[in-house]
Design an enzyme around this catalytic site. Structure first.
Site, PDB file in Angstrom:
ATOM      1  N   MET A 155       0.837  -1.208   0.000  1.00 40.82           N
ATOM      2  CA  MET A 155       0.000   0.000   0.000  1.00 40.82           C
ATOM      3  C   MET A 155       0.867   1.251   0.000  1.00 40.82           C
ATOM      4  SD  MET A 155      -3.101   0.874  -0.062  1.00 40.82           S
ATOM      5  CE  MET A 155      -4.606   1.164   0.823  1.00 40.82           C
ATOM      6  N   ARG A 237       4.590  -6.911 -10.075  1.00 41.83           N
ATOM      7  CA  ARG A 237       5.585  -7.501 -10.970  1.00 41.83           C
ATOM      8  C   ARG A 237       5.272  -8.993 -11.101  1.00 41.83           C
ATOM      9  NH1 ARG A 237       6.829  -3.251 -12.861  1.00 41.83           N
ATOM     10  NH2 ARG A 237       8.842  -2.200 -12.744  1.00 41.83           N
ATOM     11  N   GLU A 266       7.506 -12.556 -19.183  1.00 47.04           N
ATOM     12  CA  GLU A 266       6.950 -11.404 -19.869  1.00 47.04           C
ATOM     13  C   GLU A 266       7.903 -11.045 -21.006  1.00 47.04           C
ATOM     14  OE1 GLU A 266       6.216  -7.249 -18.100  1.00 47.04           O
ATOM     15  OE2 GLU A 266       4.923  -8.587 -16.957  1.00 47.04           O
ATOM     16  N   HIS A 285       1.240  -5.527 -19.590  1.00 43.21           N
ATOM     17  CA  HIS A 285       2.044  -4.583 -18.792  1.00 43.21           C
ATOM     18  C   HIS A 285       1.845  -3.139 -19.292  1.00 43.21           C
ATOM     19  CE1 HIS A 285       5.889  -4.273 -16.126  1.00 43.21           C
ATOM     20  NE2 HIS A 285       5.133  -3.190 -16.023  1.00 43.21           N
TER      21      HIS A 285
HETATM   22  C1  GLV Z   1       6.247   0.031 -14.628  1.00 42.46           C
HETATM   23  O1  GLV Z   1       6.066  -1.134 -14.467  1.00 42.46           O
HETATM   24  C2  GLV Z   1       7.092   0.853 -13.815  1.00 42.46           C
HETATM   25  O2  GLV Z   1       7.848   0.329 -12.968  1.00 42.46           O
HETATM   26  O3  GLV Z   1       7.069   2.086 -14.014  1.00 42.46           O
END
Ligand code: GLV
Length: 350
Positions: A155, A237, A266, A285
Site C-alpha cells: 500500500m 511484478r 513477460e 504490462h
Molecule cells: C512500470 O512497471 C514501472 O515500474 O514504471
C-alpha cells in the site's frame, strides 16, 4: 567548444523525449529492434557520461565497471527490480526513476481490470460478437464490487489511488504492508496481517515491488488462503507470483478468476498455459501506458539524466546518498551550454 556530454540509450525511446534530451547532450542510441548485446553496451559505456536504461537490461556493477566518465543512470519506470542499486551506490552513481507521475494512471488500469473481470466484460463482448444475443440473453454473470472487500498488498501511493477508486465503488479497503501506515483514518483503510487479508478479501490486488522478500510470495499456500470466490489481481511484478501455482489454483477452483497486468515470463509466448485459461484476463504490462503519462515519465527521465551528466541533483533519485549537491554551474560550462543551444551572448544585447 566544450563537447556535449555523451548519453547512451540502449533501446527505443519515444522521439519527443529524445529530441528534448538531444538539446542538452549527445545521444548514442541503439535503434535496432533487437535487444542491444551487453558486450556492445559495455563498450559504448566506456565513453559515456550517462545511461538511459531500457529494459530488458540488468543494470549492475559489472555493466559499468569500465565506464570511468559515467555520472548517472536513469530509466523511465518507477520500479527498479532490474537494477542493483547497492552496486551503483558503491560506484557513486546516482540512479533516477519516475515516481509520482504515473500513480493515477496505474490506479486507473488496476481498477479497470478489476471492474472488467468482475463483470466478465470480455466474455460478454465475445458473446455479443458471436451473434447469439438475438437467440437468448447472456447467461455470463459477473459479481458485485459494492459491499465487497478489496485487499491491497503493497500500500504505497498507487495503492492509495486504487483505494480511492474502490471506495467510490462502495468497497471496503484493507491492506498489508511490512508496517501499518499512520494515515488509515484519513484514507479509511485498515491494516491486516497477510493471512487475515487473504481470508477476508473478495479482490486481492498485488501492488508490491519485486524484492527477494516478495519473489514467489503468491504460491500454492497463498492461493489456498484466499476465498474460492475471489478475484486475484497483479499490477506489481510478474515474478511475485509463482505462475505454475496460479495456473493450478485457477484450473482447480481454488480461486475464481485472475486479472493480470504483469506476468512471469513477460512477454508471454503464444502457447503459454495461462493463455488457455478462460478465467484469466491478461493485459500486456500497460499500467502506465497512456500517451500523457509515458511523456511525463520520459521527460522526467531526460531531466534526471541532464541533471546527472552536469553533476546536478537528480529530481528523483533512488540512492539519495550519492545524489549530487546543488552547485553553481561554472562560467565555461554555462557558456558551452548556451552555445550548444544555439544562443549567442549578442542575443542579450539591446
Ligand atoms: C512500470 O512497471 C514501472 O515500474 O514504471
Amino acid at each position: 567548444m566544450k563537447k556535449k556530454p555523451v548519453v547512451v540509450v540502449n533501446g527505443l525511446v519515444r522521439k519527443d523525449a529524445m529530441a528534448y534530451l538531444a538539446e542538452h547532450v549527445e545521444i548514442r542510441q541503439w535503434t535496432e529492434k533487437t535487444v542491444m548485446p551487453r558486450e556492445i553496451l559495455k563498450e559504448w559505456l566506456k565513453e559515456a557520461d550517462g545511461l538511459w536504461s531500457v529494459r530488458p537490461l540488468t543494470v549492475d556493477g559489472d555493466l559499468i565497471k569500465d565506464a570511468p566518465n559515467l555520472k548517472v543512470i536513469a530509466q523511465a519506470a518507477v520500479g527498479y527490480d532490474n537494477v542493483k542499486i547497492d552496486e551503483l551506490t558503491a560506484a557513486g552513481i546516482p540512479y533516477g526513476n519516475t515516481p509520482g507521475v504515473l500513480n493515477e494512471t496505474v490506479a486507473e488500469l488496476a481498477f479497470t481490470i478489476i471492474a472488467t473481470a468482475s463483470r466478465r466484460i470480455l466474455e460478454n463482448v465475445t458473446f455479443v460478437k458471436s451473434g447469439r444475443w438475438a437467440e437468448r440473453p447472456s447467461n455470463i454473470k459477473g459479481f458485485d464490487l459494492s459491499r465487497r472487500t478489496l485487499g491491497i498488498i503493497g500500500m504505497g501511493a498507487i495503492g492509495l489511488a486504487i483505494s480511492r477508486r474502490a471506495r467510490a465503488f462502495g468497497m471496503t479497503v484493507v491492506y498489508h504492508n511490512r508496517h501499518p501506515r499512520q494515515d488509515d483514518a484519513i484514507y479509511r483503510t485498515t491494516y491486516m496481517e497477510l493471512d487475515e487479508l487473504l481470508a477476508t478479501s473478495d479482490v486481492v490486488c498485488i501492488m508490491a515491488p519485486l524484492t527477494d522478500e516478495t519473489y514467489h510470495m503468491c504460491d500454492a499456500e497463498f492461493f489456498k488462503k484466499m476465498k474460492s470466490t475471489a478475484l486475484f489481481v497483479n499490477v506489481g511484478r510478474g515474478p511475485i507470483v509463482d505462475t505454475e501455482a496460479l495456473i493450478e489454483a485457477l484450473k482447480n477452483g481454488v480461486i475464481d478468476y485472475a486479472a493480470l497486468d504483469v506476468t512471469d515470463p513477460e512477454p508471454l509466448p503464444a502457447d503459454h498455459p495461462l493463455l488457455s485459461l478462460d478465467n484469466c484476463l491478461i493485459v500486456p504490462h500497460i499500467g502506465s501506458y497512456t500517451d500523457r503519462t509515458r511523456y511525463d515519465m520520459s521527460i522526467l527521465t531526460a531531466d534526471n539524466i541532464i541533471a546527472g551528466v552536469h553533476k546536478q541533483p537528480l529530481k528523483c533519485c533512488v540512492n539519495e546518498e550519492v545524489n549530487y549537491e546543488k552547485t553553481k554551474m561554472d562560467m565555461e560550462t554555462a557558456l558551452a551550454e548556451l552555445k550548444a543551444a544555439g544562443v549567442s551572448l549578442s542575443d542579450f544585447e539591446d
